[in-house]
Design a protein around this motif. Sequence first.
Motif, PDB file in Angstrom:
ATOM      1  N   ARG A  98       0.868  -1.284  -0.025  1.00 59.06           N
ATOM      2  CA  ARG A  98      -0.032   0.021   0.039  1.00 59.06           C
ATOM      3  C   ARG A  98       0.802   1.135  -0.044  1.00 59.06           C
ATOM      4  O   ARG A  98       0.334   2.332  -0.660  1.00 59.06           O
ATOM      5  CB  ARG A  98      -1.096  -0.176   1.120  1.00 59.06           C
ATOM      6  CG  ARG A  98      -1.895  -1.254   1.115  1.00 59.06           C
ATOM      7  CD  ARG A  98      -3.039  -1.301   2.284  1.00 59.06           C
ATOM      8  NE  ARG A  98      -3.927  -0.078   2.087  1.00 59.06           N
ATOM      9  CZ  ARG A  98      -4.286   0.690   3.140  1.00 59.06           C
ATOM     10  NH1 ARG A  98      -3.881   0.682   4.289  1.00 59.06           N
ATOM     11  NH2 ARG A  98      -5.294   1.746   2.928  1.00 59.06           N
ATOM     12  N   ARG A  99       2.089   1.125   0.725  1.00 59.60           N
ATOM     13  CA  ARG A  99       2.914   2.447   0.740  1.00 59.60           C
ATOM     14  C   ARG A  99       3.504   2.652  -0.640  1.00 59.60           C
ATOM     15  O   ARG A  99       3.824   3.694  -1.180  1.00 59.60           O
ATOM     16  CB  ARG A  99       3.967   1.980   1.663  1.00 59.60           C
ATOM     17  CG  ARG A  99       4.849   3.157   2.109  1.00 59.60           C
ATOM     18  CD  ARG A  99       5.765   2.643   3.259  1.00 59.60           C
ATOM     19  NE  ARG A  99       5.236   2.866   4.445  1.00 59.60           N
ATOM     20  CZ  ARG A  99       5.089   1.817   5.262  1.00 59.60           C
ATOM     21  NH1 ARG A  99       5.799   0.515   5.033  1.00 59.60           N
ATOM     22  NH2 ARG A  99       4.348   1.715   6.328  1.00 59.60           N
ATOM     23  N   ARG A 100       3.328   1.558  -1.582  1.00 61.16           N
ATOM     24  CA  ARG A 100       3.717   1.613  -2.832  1.00 61.16           C
ATOM     25  C   ARG A 100       2.813   1.915  -4.028  1.00 61.16           C
ATOM     26  O   ARG A 100       2.853   1.485  -5.154  1.00 61.16           O
ATOM     27  CB  ARG A 100       4.482   0.288  -3.251  1.00 61.16           C
ATOM     28  CG  ARG A 100       5.957   0.448  -2.680  1.00 61.16           C
ATOM     29  CD  ARG A 100       6.547  -0.850  -2.401  1.00 61.16           C
ATOM     30  NE  ARG A 100       7.889  -0.772  -1.876  1.00 61.16           N
ATOM     31  CZ  ARG A 100       8.225  -0.748  -0.791  1.00 61.16           C
ATOM     32  NH1 ARG A 100       7.383  -0.549   0.200  1.00 61.16           N
ATOM     33  NH2 ARG A 100       9.434  -0.618  -0.307  1.00 61.16           N
ATOM     34  N   GLY A 101       1.676   2.082  -3.330  1.00 60.91           N
ATOM     35  CA  GLY A 101       0.391   2.671  -4.329  1.00 60.91           C
ATOM     36  C   GLY A 101      -0.359   1.538  -4.809  1.00 60.91           C
ATOM     37  O   GLY A 101      -1.480   1.823  -5.422  1.00 60.91           O
ATOM     38  N   VAL A 102      -0.452   0.514  -4.302  1.00 60.23           N
ATOM     39  CA  VAL A 102      -1.217  -0.695  -4.489  1.00 60.23           C
ATOM     40  C   VAL A 102      -2.525  -0.712  -3.545  1.00 60.23           C
ATOM     41  O   VAL A 102      -2.148  -0.569  -2.336  1.00 60.23           O
ATOM     42  CB  VAL A 102      -0.299  -2.040  -4.181  1.00 60.23           C
ATOM     43  CG1 VAL A 102      -1.309  -3.239  -4.390  1.00 60.23           C
ATOM     44  CG2 VAL A 102       0.856  -2.120  -5.314  1.00 60.23           C
ATOM     45  N   ARG A 103      -3.421  -0.870  -4.401  1.00 55.10           N
ATOM     46  CA  ARG A 103      -4.763  -0.954  -3.475  1.00 55.10           C
ATOM     47  C   ARG A 103      -4.888  -2.422  -2.917  1.00 55.10           C
ATOM     48  O   ARG A 103      -4.763  -3.365  -3.811  1.00 55.10           O
ATOM     49  CB  ARG A 103      -6.078  -0.596  -4.189  1.00 55.10           C
ATOM     50  CG  ARG A 103      -5.944   0.796  -4.659  1.00 55.10           C
ATOM     51  CD  ARG A 103      -7.423   1.145  -5.369  1.00 55.10           C
ATOM     52  NE  ARG A 103      -8.511   1.214  -4.564  1.00 55.10           N
ATOM     53  CZ  ARG A 103      -9.407   0.101  -4.347  1.00 55.10           C
ATOM     54  NH1 ARG A 103      -9.217  -1.049  -5.096  1.00 55.10           N
ATOM     55  NH2 ARG A 103     -10.243   0.210  -3.536  1.00 55.10           N
ATOM     56  N   VAL A 104      -5.291  -2.927  -1.770  1.00 52.66           N
ATOM     57  CA  VAL A 104      -5.321  -4.289  -1.193  1.00 52.66           C
ATOM     58  C   VAL A 104      -6.528  -4.511  -0.586  1.00 52.66           C
ATOM     59  O   VAL A 104      -7.256  -3.581  -0.002  1.00 52.66           O
ATOM     60  CB  VAL A 104      -4.308  -4.369  -0.264  1.00 52.66           C
ATOM     61  CG1 VAL A 104      -4.466  -5.974   0.484  1.00 52.66           C
ATOM     62  CG2 VAL A 104      -2.780  -4.272  -0.622  1.00 52.66           C
ATOM     63  N   VAL A 105      -7.265  -5.477  -1.413  1.00 53.90           N
ATOM     64  CA  VAL A 105      -8.815  -6.157  -0.798  1.00 53.90           C
ATOM     65  C   VAL A 105      -8.364  -7.419  -0.279  1.00 53.90           C
ATOM     66  O   VAL A 105      -7.796  -8.423  -0.759  1.00 53.90           O
ATOM     67  CB  VAL A 105      -9.527  -6.242  -2.094  1.00 53.90           C
ATOM     68  CG1 VAL A 105     -10.984  -7.020  -1.524  1.00 53.90           C
ATOM     69  CG2 VAL A 105      -9.891  -5.142  -2.855  1.00 53.90           C
ATOM     70  N   LEU A 106      -8.446  -7.370   1.094  1.00 54.13           N
ATOM     71  CA  LEU A 106      -8.016  -8.481   1.835  1.00 54.13           C
ATOM     72  C   LEU A 106      -9.415  -9.423   2.138  1.00 54.13           C
ATOM     73  O   LEU A 106     -10.352  -8.951   2.492  1.00 54.13           O
ATOM     74  CB  LEU A 106      -7.578  -8.042   3.370  1.00 54.13           C
ATOM     75  CG  LEU A 106      -7.262  -9.184   4.240  1.00 54.13           C
ATOM     76  CD1 LEU A 106      -6.038  -9.837   3.868  1.00 54.13           C
ATOM     77  CD2 LEU A 106      -6.993  -8.668   5.682  1.00 54.13           C
ATOM     78  N   ALA A 107      -9.033 -10.793   1.638  1.00 53.42           N
ATOM     79  CA  ALA A 107     -10.014 -11.785   2.087  1.00 53.42           C
ATOM     80  C   ALA A 107      -9.588 -12.647   3.151  1.00 53.42           C
ATOM     81  O   ALA A 107      -8.593 -13.390   3.105  1.00 53.42           O
ATOM     82  CB  ALA A 107     -10.133 -12.484   0.833  1.00 53.42           C
ATOM     83  N   GLY A 108     -10.348 -12.354   4.395  1.00 52.77           N
ATOM     84  CA  GLY A 108      -9.814 -12.930   5.420  1.00 52.77           C
ATOM     85  C   GLY A 108     -10.930 -13.033   6.419  1.00 52.77           C
ATOM     86  O   GLY A 108     -12.159 -13.495   5.853  1.00 52.77           O
TER      87      GLY A 108
END
Length: 502
Positions: free
Chosen positions: A144-154
């Motif tokens: 995320r610090r590098r601009g990636v959007r993260v959708v967490l499946a947990g």
Amino acid sequence: MPRPRRHRRHHLGTVGAAKAVPTRAGGRSGTDVAERVRTIIDDVRTRGDAAVREYSARFDGWEPERFRLSPEQVAELVASLPAQVVDDIARPFRHPGAVRRPSNGHICSVTMTVLMNAGPWLAVPPHGYGGIENVVAALVPELRRRGVRVVLAGVGSSELPVDELVSVYPDGQFAQLQRPFNRVMGVAAAHLHRVVCEVRSRDDITLVHDHQEAFGLTVLAAMGADAPPVLHTLHWDLAKHPELYGNVDGGGRLFVNGVSFNQLTTAPPALRALSVGHVHLATPLAVRADRRPAPPKAGHLVTLGRITPCKGQHIAARVAHRIGRDLVLAGPVGPHHTPDQLAAVGPDDPNPDVRYWREHVEPLVDGRRVRWLGTVVAGARDELVASAAAALLPIEWEEPGGTAVVESLALGTPVVGFRRGCLPELVEHGRTGLLVEPGDEEALAAAVGEAARHDPDEGRRDAARRFTPARMAERYLRLYQRVLAAARNGGTHRLSRAGSTG
């Protein structure tokens, strides 16, 4: 991190500029030419699209109004591409937040959206023990610090900051994990069903990074072209599902990575053919580990990890009694995290880890020479490991990742163990630890005394250089690009050790 995308004319303008600069024959030296080219390149980097337009108009005769292709030309180019390639290109742009505008005002990059499937077993970060979940917890903030959007499946109790959380279960289902198959089979299936529905219901997922053993690999591969490209990280013993790993078909969309090079050498050919490399595990403890003061050593030994036969806690306990050194075991026994929880379990508990504890480890735990603390977390764990003379890891399997190894090195504790699995990749024998031949308990006992003379700063320096979350994230971003490129090329890729190590 992927390089920002610039207008295709960027390169044409630079080349044109170079051709227009007078050569030596015209009275200007090669040094002057090189300096002029560097000036133009710096100008383009500084002013972006505006500079590209100016140089293209000056050197190539391209006026700004001619920069864009006509609708007919665009349609002709799109028609020449395979449908899957068109979908891969278009997918990130369909999401409203896909294109981001940086501070200089130029659209320079497309944000990658990654669905990170951590599985249904534990929260992220875990509240105690949790190997895969700790890996995800270390990786996601750096992505995320590098601009990636993260959708967490947990699971719903996950507290890791992400862009979105997808879950079926409100809390982790780890206690179900070693129950009979007919009692637990629906847990993984329910979670993967939710993941598949999520992927199918949206078109902004650039890539799925999957960590769910067996189910994730098979279900996401079976989705074929309905799924975005998938990177499945192998965290396990690759010999235990021969019918699965020996016949897996990624369909040109799913690829795998190992968590060590040695792990991939144990993979059957069908699985190895899908590999895009390996990435060693990381720990936040490695960040600035070389700048932390060394705590005083208390002289005890420590064995960190789940109490299970492959970790060899019974061997560690035997060695401690043999050489008269105190040993602390830290980690859960099955779903039981404290001695009180384990004491409340009846003698007929079918859990294989509980049986291993009762039959092979507990008889050696006397509360004085050998102690078991249960699961130890956060500062208490760090203090326990950092003050130990050595981390004793007599593994009895081809350990794929070695979380306990990288944590011990980051805390300045040399590792003593058997030379197998990932340990030779993580431990520099004679400098950050000592490794002996598998099964040689006499050599293991001798190595414990020698390890106490190692400089703890060596391990901390190694960890700060090799095992930080930032380094792991950079490695995974490279693998993401390899997966995306391979998926665009219909699955054609070449396994290379270079550039993909941890």
